[in-house]
Design a protein around this motif. Structure first.
Motif, PDB file in Angstrom:
ATOM      1  N   ARG A 236      14.395  -0.837  -2.954  1.00 41.09           N
ATOM      2  CA  ARG A 236      15.015  -1.519  -4.100  1.00 41.09           C
ATOM      3  C   ARG A 236      16.172  -0.689  -4.649  1.00 41.09           C
ATOM      4  N   GLN A 237      16.008   0.614  -4.628  1.00 43.47           N
ATOM      5  CA  GLN A 237      17.062   1.497  -5.129  1.00 43.47           C
ATOM      6  C   GLN A 237      18.211   1.604  -4.142  1.00 43.47           C
ATOM      7  N   ASP A 238      17.890   1.591  -2.845  1.00 40.99           N
ATOM      8  CA  ASP A 238      18.925   1.746  -1.821  1.00 40.99           C
ATOM      9  C   ASP A 238      18.610   0.825  -0.648  1.00 40.99           C
ATOM     10  N   PRO A 239      19.077  -0.435  -0.679  1.00 39.57           N
ATOM     11  CA  PRO A 239      18.784  -1.379   0.402  1.00 39.57           C
ATOM     12  C   PRO A 239      19.260  -0.937   1.777  1.00 39.57           C
ATOM     13  N   ARG A 240      20.112   0.072   1.848  1.00 38.70           N
ATOM     14  CA  ARG A 240      20.536   0.564   3.162  1.00 38.70           C
ATOM     15  C   ARG A 240      19.367   1.155   3.936  1.00 38.70           C
TER      16      ARG A 240
ATOM     17  N   LEU B 169      17.521 -11.168  15.820  1.00 35.95           N
ATOM     18  CA  LEU B 169      17.146 -12.193  14.847  1.00 35.95           C
ATOM     19  C   LEU B 169      15.934 -11.742  14.039  1.00 35.95           C
ATOM     20  N   ALA B 170      14.940 -11.198  14.706  1.00 34.57           N
ATOM     21  CA  ALA B 170      13.733 -10.752  14.006  1.00 34.57           C
ATOM     22  C   ALA B 170      14.050  -9.654  13.001  1.00 34.57           C
ATOM     23  N   ARG B 171      14.850  -8.697  13.406  1.00 36.48           N
ATOM     24  CA  ARG B 171      15.219  -7.604  12.496  1.00 36.48           C
ATOM     25  C   ARG B 171      15.922  -8.150  11.246  1.00 36.48           C
ATOM     26  N   MET B 172      16.832  -9.076  11.449  1.00 36.09           N
ATOM     27  CA  MET B 172      17.577  -9.602  10.315  1.00 36.09           C
ATOM     28  C   MET B 172      16.666 -10.406   9.387  1.00 36.09           C
ATOM     29  N   GLU B 173      15.792 -11.223   9.950  1.00 29.98           N
ATOM     30  CA  GLU B 173      14.870 -11.982   9.115  1.00 29.98           C
ATOM     31  C   GLU B 173      13.998 -11.052   8.282  1.00 29.98           C
ATOM     32  N   LEU B 174      13.476 -10.007   8.902  1.00 34.90           N
ATOM     33  CA  LEU B 174      12.609  -9.082   8.184  1.00 34.90           C
ATOM     34  C   LEU B 174      13.370  -8.358   7.075  1.00 34.90           C
ATOM     35  N   GLN B 175      14.585  -7.927   7.377  1.00 33.57           N
ATOM     36  CA  GLN B 175      15.384  -7.244   6.362  1.00 33.57           C
ATOM     37  C   GLN B 175      15.633  -8.158   5.163  1.00 33.57           C
ATOM     38  N   ILE B 176      16.037  -9.380   5.411  1.00 33.12           N
ATOM     39  CA  ILE B 176      16.334 -10.310   4.326  1.00 33.12           C
ATOM     40  C   ILE B 176      15.075 -10.624   3.520  1.00 33.12           C
ATOM     41  N   VAL B 177      13.973 -10.870   4.211  1.00 31.98           N
ATOM     42  CA  VAL B 177      12.729 -11.198   3.509  1.00 31.98           C
ATOM     43  C   VAL B 177      12.282 -10.060   2.604  1.00 31.98           C
ATOM     44  N   PHE B 178      12.224  -8.835   3.117  1.00 33.31           N
ATOM     45  CA  PHE B 178      11.697  -7.733   2.312  1.00 33.31           C
ATOM     46  C   PHE B 178      12.631  -7.370   1.150  1.00 33.31           C
ATOM     47  N   ASP B 179      13.930  -7.357   1.403  1.00 33.84           N
ATOM     48  CA  ASP B 179      14.865  -7.094   0.309  1.00 33.84           C
ATOM     49  C   ASP B 179      14.736  -8.154  -0.780  1.00 33.84           C
TER      50      ASP B 179
ATOM     51  N   THR C  86      16.479  -0.246   4.180  1.00 31.99           N
ATOM     52  CA  THR C  86      15.579  -1.304   4.641  1.00 31.99           C
ATOM     53  C   THR C  86      15.544  -1.403   6.162  1.00 31.99           C
ATOM     54  N   LEU C  87      16.683  -1.247   6.820  1.00 31.37           N
ATOM     55  CA  LEU C  87      16.698  -1.348   8.283  1.00 31.37           C
ATOM     56  C   LEU C  87      15.802  -0.285   8.910  1.00 31.37           C
ATOM     57  N   GLY C  88      15.850   0.943   8.397  1.00 33.28           N
ATOM     58  CA  GLY C  88      14.954   1.975   8.903  1.00 33.28           C
ATOM     59  C   GLY C  88      13.503   1.637   8.624  1.00 33.28           C
ATOM     60  N   MET C  89      13.243   1.045   7.472  1.00 30.06           N
ATOM     61  CA  MET C  89      11.891   0.628   7.142  1.00 30.06           C
ATOM     62  C   MET C  89      11.390  -0.442   8.115  1.00 30.06           C
ATOM     63  N   VAL C  90      12.274  -1.379   8.462  1.00 30.41           N
ATOM     64  CA  VAL C  90      11.894  -2.426   9.413  1.00 30.41           C
ATOM     65  C   VAL C  90      11.514  -1.817  10.756  1.00 30.41           C
TER      66      VAL C  90
ATOM     67  N   GLU D 224       0.817  -1.212   0.000  1.00 29.80           N
ATOM     68  CA  GLU D 224       0.000   0.000   0.000  1.00 29.80           C
ATOM     69  C   GLU D 224       0.852   1.264   0.000  1.00 29.80           C
ATOM     70  N   ASN D 225       2.172   1.069   0.025  1.00 31.51           N
ATOM     71  CA  ASN D 225       3.118   2.194  -0.054  1.00 31.51           C
ATOM     72  C   ASN D 225       4.182   1.877  -1.105  1.00 31.51           C
ATOM     73  N   PRO D 226       3.792   1.804  -2.377  1.00 31.13           N
ATOM     74  CA  PRO D 226       4.724   1.359  -3.427  1.00 31.13           C
ATOM     75  C   PRO D 226       5.966   2.242  -3.568  1.00 31.13           C
ATOM     76  N   ASP D 227       5.867   3.519  -3.221  1.00 28.88           N
ATOM     77  CA  ASP D 227       7.054   4.373  -3.297  1.00 28.88           C
ATOM     78  C   ASP D 227       8.153   3.891  -2.356  1.00 28.88           C
ATOM     79  N   ASP D 228       7.750   3.317  -1.227  1.00 27.69           N
ATOM     80  CA  ASP D 228       8.736   2.810  -0.276  1.00 27.69           C
ATOM     81  C   ASP D 228       9.388   1.522  -0.786  1.00 27.69           C
ATOM     82  N   ILE D 229       8.619   0.704  -1.503  1.00 26.30           N
ATOM     83  CA  ILE D 229       9.220  -0.476  -2.134  1.00 26.30           C
ATOM     84  C   ILE D 229      10.291  -0.037  -3.131  1.00 26.30           C
ATOM     85  N   ALA D 230       9.952   0.963  -3.932  1.00 33.80           N
ATOM     86  CA  ALA D 230      10.927   1.484  -4.901  1.00 33.80           C
ATOM     87  C   ALA D 230      12.155   2.039  -4.197  1.00 33.80           C
ATOM     88  N   ALA D 231      11.952   2.677  -3.046  1.00 34.16           N
ATOM     89  CA  ALA D 231      13.070   3.278  -2.312  1.00 34.16           C
ATOM     90  C   ALA D 231      14.045   2.231  -1.799  1.00 34.16           C
TER      91      ALA D 231
END
Length: 403
Positions: free
Chosen positions: A268-272, A357-367, A274-278, A259-266
């Motif tokens: 994908r462009q800069d995986p760094r 562990l949870a943070r890392m799993e979420l980061q890997i899954v979403f990326d 993702t941690l803030g997104m998590v 529901e926030n496609p701009d954030d998916i694009a963000a």
């Protein structure tokens, strides 16, 4: 310090009407009566805390006990008290001086260094699940194909639990975490999980592996201690919490991002980013709303209100994480917010042991998910999704997606 009378007692809990926002009733309490009394489903009365500041205070103050064996502890469903009192308590239900040594005994399994060692294996698990999902029919159930198997496989490998038994413990975990489960079924489910783990621990004594339970058994032998029931209690907590929480964060987090496609694009462009997104997803969703309950062991003033010794307290983490005094414009999903002060993992000495562990799993899954499936979309309207309104841990039971 005002006392609050029965006039302030409200029915509790209130189901979410939106998967992201706290119920309006809770937000109104936070604004007008942030420390209020409620009537729980079991008929008892408890204080609810709705402000971020008050929640962090209560979760870090030793005058609030986490001991679920206390008769005043605020359970929200039939059979919860019986399933606690029938078995050895785990660290979630311990106070000092009991809590610290138990937590420290397993803390080394969840350090940042240990997570770095696990990262390649978790990436392979995620890749394998995505391979299977993409090779299968469309639409696919994201919960069954990705959100549930990833953390289940990870926690099984970490503990040394055979993944072949995942249906067994997932069914019983689900029963234990539904508020609608009857008392007898809840106690039976808890007993069956513990019996399964007890047999597993017995087997590991003669055939240890490279896993957490085997290492804990070795540590006990070194210390001249043999306490299978303590390991059963610890393993039950880690097994149930280790897959249910992350599974629901994966599914709800994916829904949020769709529901926030701009954030998916963000990301994908800069995986760094993702941690803030998590961190923002953890704040925004806060799927574990009422686990952080306590009982006052002395008279305490919280937010200008007197809570007396022996009274129950429920810290509403989701409402606290939407407190505008701490998080400006809390209803906005902002992946650059920098929301590390959230209480999605609790706070204080009982803060979630597995948060790294949870943070890392979420980061890997979403990326991985959005890199490999950029056209991912819901296959049904959001309103048709079966949300877990009856569960202790919020989420969705299934989530059809296509691409």
């Amino acid at each position: 310090m005002p006392d609050v009378t029965d006039d302030a007692v409200r029915e509790f809990p209130v189901a979410r009407r939106c998967p992201y926002a706290p119920p309006e009733e809770y937000a109104q309490l936070r604004d007008s009566a942030p420390v209020s009394q409620v009537r729980t489903p079991t008929g008892s009365t408890a204080w609810v805390l709705t402000r971020h500041e008050d929640v962090r205070f209560a979760l870090s103050d030793p005058r609030f006990s986490a001991d679920r064996r206390n008769p005043a502890f605020p359970f929200l469903a039939a059979g919860q008290q019986e399933s606690i009192s029938a078995f050895r308590p785990n660290m979630l239900s311990m106070d000092e001086p009991e809590h610290g040594p138990v937590r420290r005994s397993v803390l080394g399994e969840f350090t940042v260094r240990r997570m770095r060692e696990l990262r390649p294996r978790i990436q392979r698990i995620v890749d394998d699940c995505l391979d299977s999902m993409l090779a299968g029919p469309k639409p696919a159930d994201l919960v069954a194909e990705l959100a549930l198997p990833v953390p289940s496989l990870v926690i099984c490998e970490l503990l040394g639990v055979p993944y072949a038994d995942h249906d067994f413990f997932q069914e019983r975990s689900s029963a234990m975490l539904r508020r609608s489960t009857g008392a007898e079924e809840r106690v039976r489910a808890a007993a069956e999980v513990r019996s399964f783990l007890r047999d597993l621990i017995t087997a590991k004594k003669s055939a240890p592996g490279e896993d957490l339970l085997s290492r804990q058994l070795a540590k006990q032998r070194e210390e001249g201690v043999e306490d299978d029931e303590a390991l059963v209690a610890m393993a039950t907590l880690l097994l149930v919490a280790g897959h249910e929480t992350t599974a629901n964060m994966i599914s709800l987090g994916t829904l949020t991002l769709l529901e926030n496609p701009d954030d998916i694009a963000a990301i994908r462009q800069d995986p760094r980013r993702t941690l803030g997104m998590v961190e923002e997803l953890l704040r925004y969703l806060t799927i574990v709303e009422t686990v952080t309950s306590r009982v006052a062991t002395a008279d305490v003033e919280v937010g200008g209100t007197r809570i007396r010794e022996g009274e129950a307290v429920i810290a509403l983490g989701h409402t606290a994480n939407h407190d505008p005094a701490t998080f400006p414009e809390p209803a906005e999903f902002d992946i650059d917010r920098g929301a590390r002060q959230h209480v999605a993992f609790g706070y204080g000495p009982h803060q979630c042991l597995g948060q790294n562990l949870a943070r890392m799993e979420l980061q890997i899954v979403f990326d991985s998910l959005f890199a490999r499936v950029p056209s991912l979309a819901l296959a049904v309207p959001r309103d048709e999704l079966p949300f877990k309104d009856d569960a202790v841990i919020y989420g969705v039971y299934s989530m059809p997606v296509t691409w």
